[in-house]
Structures are given as C-alpha cells and as structure tokens.
Design an enzyme around this catalytic site. Structure first.
Site, mmCIF file in Angstrom:
data_model
loop_
_atom_site.group_PDB
_atom_site.id
_atom_site.type_symbol
_atom_site.label_atom_id
_atom_site.label_comp_id
_atom_site.label_asym_id
_atom_site.label_seq_id
_atom_site.Cartn_x
_atom_site.Cartn_y
_atom_site.Cartn_z
ATOM 1 N N LYS A 134 23.121 25.662 -23.656
ATOM 2 C CA LYS A 134 24.245 24.727 -23.543
ATOM 3 C C LYS A 134 23.876 23.581 -22.611
ATOM 4 C CE LYS A 134 27.942 24.409 -20.895
ATOM 5 N NZ LYS A 134 28.258 22.947 -20.901
ATOM 6 N N GLY A 146 22.605 23.618 -11.642
ATOM 7 C CA GLY A 146 23.875 22.944 -11.445
ATOM 8 C C GLY A 146 24.386 23.153 -10.033
ATOM 9 N N GLU A 178 19.100 27.400 -10.012
ATOM 10 C CA GLU A 178 18.624 26.247 -9.234
ATOM 11 C C GLU A 178 19.854 25.411 -8.933
ATOM 12 O OE1 GLU A 178 17.990 22.942 -7.932
ATOM 13 O OE2 GLU A 178 17.306 22.346 -9.925
ATOM 14 N N CYS A 189 18.789 16.441 -7.563
ATOM 15 C CA CYS A 189 18.961 17.474 -6.539
ATOM 16 C C CYS A 189 17.893 17.393 -5.459
ATOM 17 C CB CYS A 189 18.946 18.856 -7.183
ATOM 18 S SG CYS A 189 17.456 19.225 -8.148
ATOM 19 N N GLU A 206 27.006 18.430 -0.409
ATOM 20 C CA GLU A 206 26.251 17.672 -1.404
ATOM 21 C C GLU A 206 27.140 16.604 -2.036
ATOM 22 O OE1 GLU A 206 22.989 18.637 -4.819
ATOM 23 O OE2 GLU A 206 24.865 19.758 -4.931
#
Length: 479
Positions: free
Chosen positions: A173, A226, A248, A282, A383
């Site tokens: 997905k 994600g 991750e 990231c 973040e």
C-alpha cells in the site's frame, strides 16, 4: 485521472466502488481519484499473492534477478513520465524527481536483482562429531509493505524489491496522498514479465486499507515507513500475532558543526540537508548545533543562503523549494513555527506562506530558520517534517554530544569536523542508526539502514533486507 488497484496482474476497481480525491499540491486542485479500498480488496490481493507464492518461491534466482533488472531498465526508460507523475503528485521539484527519486527506485530493483544471486546459505562442519549443520533462508510467504508520501516510489520500491527478490509475494500500500507512481509501477511489472500475483498494489487510507494489511492473520511480515505514532500502533497490532516487523519511523536529526570543519563544504551541504524535498525527508538535519566560536559567522552565512532559495512551482527548473505535500501538512508545519515563537524562538528568516503566480492555492512555505536557546523546546523535540530548522550554539564536545542525544528519536546524525579523535568518539556515542561525517545522504545500498529509540525497529538495505524477508532454518545431518 482515476487510478485502480493492481491485483493478480490486472487493474481493478475497489470492491465497494468507493474512491477518494487526489490533490495536486502545486495548485491545491483535485486532479484524480484513488480507490478507497477495504478489507475485501486486501483479501483479494492476499489470495492472489498466496496463489502465486509456490511458483515464485521456487523460481530460479537467475530468473528472479532477470525480471527485477528488467523492471529497473523499464523505469529508466520511462524516467520522464515517472518523474512528472511524482512531481505532480508530491509537489517536489521535477528536477529532484528526475535526479534522485526515479533513478533510486530503478537502482533498488537493480541492486536487489543482483544481491539475491549473492545471498548465500551457511554451513558449519562439526569436526569430530561426524555432523554438518547448514542454514537455509526461506521466503516468508505473503508479506505487507506500507510506504510513506515523502519519497513515494523511492521508498515503495525499497521494500518491494528485496521482498520479491527473496521469493515472497507482496501486498503493498502506497500513501494515499501520493499514489500515482505506485499505480504506474503496475504497468512496468506486467511489461517486465513479473508473474501475476507476485506484487499486488492496493490503494486506500491507512486506517482502513493499511489496517487490513497489518491485522491480516496470514500476512507474515510488515515493513512500514512512516510516523512514530503509526509505527507504535502497527506494533501493538502485529506483535501479538508474531509477525516480523521492520519499522522505519521518525527522526529529529542533529547536525553538529565544529570550527575545524571544511566551512564552505559544510555550509553548502547544510543548506541541502536542511531543505531538500521541502525538508520532508526523515534524514534531514533539523537541529543544527554550531560551535560557539563560529556561531555568529555561520548564522549570518546560513541565513543569507537560505534566503536565496527559490520557492516555486515544481516544474520550474529554477525552483529549489516546491510545494508541501498537502494543505493539512502545511498547516501543521505553520503551527510548529507559531509554537516555536511562543516558546521564545526567534525566526531569523522564512516562516510565511508563498504565493506563486498562477498557482495561488498551492501549498508553498518559505524555508525557515529559527534560533533557539533551549533544546527542550517542542520545535527541537518533535518531528516537524517540513522546511524548518533550528540553530543553537554549544561550547564543548560534551555539551554537543548531550544536545544531540537529548531527544526521543535516533535515526541519523551529521558531524562536521576534521578532528579524528572527535570523529571516532562521536561516531561511537551518538545514539543513532546512521552517522555521516563531513557529508550527508551519501548512501551505499549494501549498508544497513534504520534507527534506534523512537526512530524504529530493525534494519533495511543490503543483506539486512533479504534477511528480514526470509526465515532462517538450520538443518543438522549426522553421518
């Protein structure tokens, strides 16, 4: 343009007939729809993968390798088409998609197409016992791959390529925010001769489509890239089911700059490591710590260079900063800038939306530099994932190391110094999965990739990825 799911080698509409809108970040307009897939679509994809597994897992390595390399070649041949689709879907500069995203996606297939032919089993002779142990690595079966919106095809293929190289079949997905290149990949896989059912691409929301993949009782492993909160949810669902997990997740990466660095090289790279892909990587260095003796010089030079970055439409070759991926994400980033100011941060440049002529409804934001005095402020601890960095000075090595590690994340760190002792000490003591010294984003696909703490679980890349997508079995023979 309406896109479809890719199941059993065919493009099909979702079972429930539902679609969701797909937006162009550059102008804020709906330009297509994607399937709003449900559990029924995941079940179709799973059954397709299950049916293909026996034959694919027994396909000769040379044939698997040939197909993966052919996919790589077709991606390269369709570079322009895929780059245009990626830029339109994500908002990133077209030049970046051409130079980085699509070439790297092609490299992922080529690398793992070659790597699987070198992925050897082990044997251990038990001398004096007349026995031999050998360890084989067998594919898991049907696995789930869920990828994010920031590097859509780049990270989608980063998961799919090793999974199918190792002999698994995949239910994948892509992010519902950036589905286009994953949709186009189905065409490439068919043309390359990938057998039906080996790769199934199902579109939809994370809360429904993604959830159905994670909680499916017979999908053996989940590879997810994600946000940390989503990763934690996946772990809560999948861990009690004894699925293998590779997560991750987020990063709040330190960029540590000492006075003895190559200043010009550092400055040029730091602008890139701060704002590449609108800061939506990231691995971007979002917390910049600068030795006190060069802090004022760096602040002036850095802000000057950041002000020169052009915010513009992704198709403009002179654009440095394209559109953020969505309106909600733009609003989130702006919210963090306001929070930083409320907590005493000083905006040195940027922080405002940009109106691009003829694209007034696009999601554009100035690259933003914020000076902070306390590493505990939210802008330094959470973040943001946008074109926003903070800068802060330090006096000693000990202080720099403490600031760098004082965060819940631990994905990557960048260190700028020509002191060998400092390089070795920091490389060992930084609490991250990756350390770059006097460089940034220099990747070798053979090396392990991943983070510590809230930045994730497990490693991807190289043989680490092939190990994740296989199960080790030891066989002992007495003779």
């Amino acid at each position: 343009m309406n896109i479809q799911n890719y199941i059993n080698g065919e493009f099909v509409n979702p079972v429930n007939g539902g679609f969701i809108d797909n937006y162009n970040p550059a102008n804020g307009e709906i330009y297509g729809q994607i399937p709003n897939s449900s559990l029924e679509d995941i079940e179709l994809a799973y059954n397709s993968a299950k049916s293909a597994f026996k034959q694919w897992s027994n396909t000769a390595l040379e044939e698997r390798s040939r197909i993966l390399i052919r996919i790589s070649e077709l991606l390269e041949a369709n570079l322009e088409r895929f780059a245009l689709a990626e830029s339109k879907d994500n908002g990133k500069p077209l030049s970046l998609a051409k130079q980085i995203d699509i070439p790297r996606a092609a490299s992922n297939f080529r690398f793992f197409g070659n790597a699987i032919t070198q992925f050897a089993s082990e044997s251990h002779e038990s001398v004096g016992l007349n026995a031999v142990n050998f360890t084989v690595r067998q594919p898991l079966g049907v696995v789930g791959c869920i990828s994010p919106w920031n590097l859509p095809l780049y990270l989608f293929t980063w998961k799919i390529a090793p999974a199918i190289a190792a002999g698994n079949c995949v239910v994948a997905k892509p992010s519902e925010v950036t589905p286009m290149t994953a949709y186009l990949l189905g065409e490439i896989c068919t043309e390359a001769g990938l057998p039906n059912g080996v790769l199934n691409i199902v579109h939809g929301l994370g809360t429904t489509t993604g959830q159905a993949i994670v909680e499916h009782p017979h999908i053996k492993a989940i590879s997810f890239t994600g946000g940390t909160a989503t990763g934690a949810h996946i772990a809560r669902v999948a861990a009690p089911m004894f699925k293998k997990l590779s997560l991750e997740l987020g990063g709040k990466n330190p960029n540590i700059i000492f006075a003895d660095c190559d200043y010009d090289k550092m400055l040029e790279t730091t602008v890139r490591s701060s704002f590449a892909n609108q800061g939506q990587i990231c691995l971007c260095g979002s917390r910049i710590f600068v030795e006190e003796t060069i802090y004022e010089r760096f602040k002036a030079d850095f802000v000057q260079k950041v002000k020169q970055l052009k915010v513009g439409h992704p198709s403009d070759n002179s654009t440095n900063i394209g559109a953020l991926v969505s309106k909600p994400h733009l609003e989130k980033v702006e919210g963090y800038i306001k929070i930083a100011e409320d907590e005493g941060g000083k905006v040195l440049c940027g922080g405002l939306e940009v109106t691009v002529p003829n694209y007034e409804n696009g999601y554009y934001l100035q690259p933003t530099v914020i000076e902070v005095e306390d590493n505990s402020c939210r802008i330094n601890q959470e973040e943001v994932f946008g074109p926003v960095v903070t800068i802060m000075s330090f006096k000693t090595d000990k202080e720099a190391l403490s600031l760098a590690n004082d965060v819940k994340y631990g994905l990557s760190a960048t260190l700028w110094t020509n002191n060998l002792n400092r390089t070795m000490q920091f490389s060992q003591q930084l609490q991250t999965g990756i350390v770059w010294v006097n460089t940034w984003m220099m990747r070798d696909l053979r090396t392990p990739f991943g983070g510590v703490k809230a930045s994730g679980v497990g490693r991807e890349g190289g043989f680490e990825a092939l190990r994740f997508f296989t199960e080790a079995k030891n066989i002992c023979i007495k003779y």
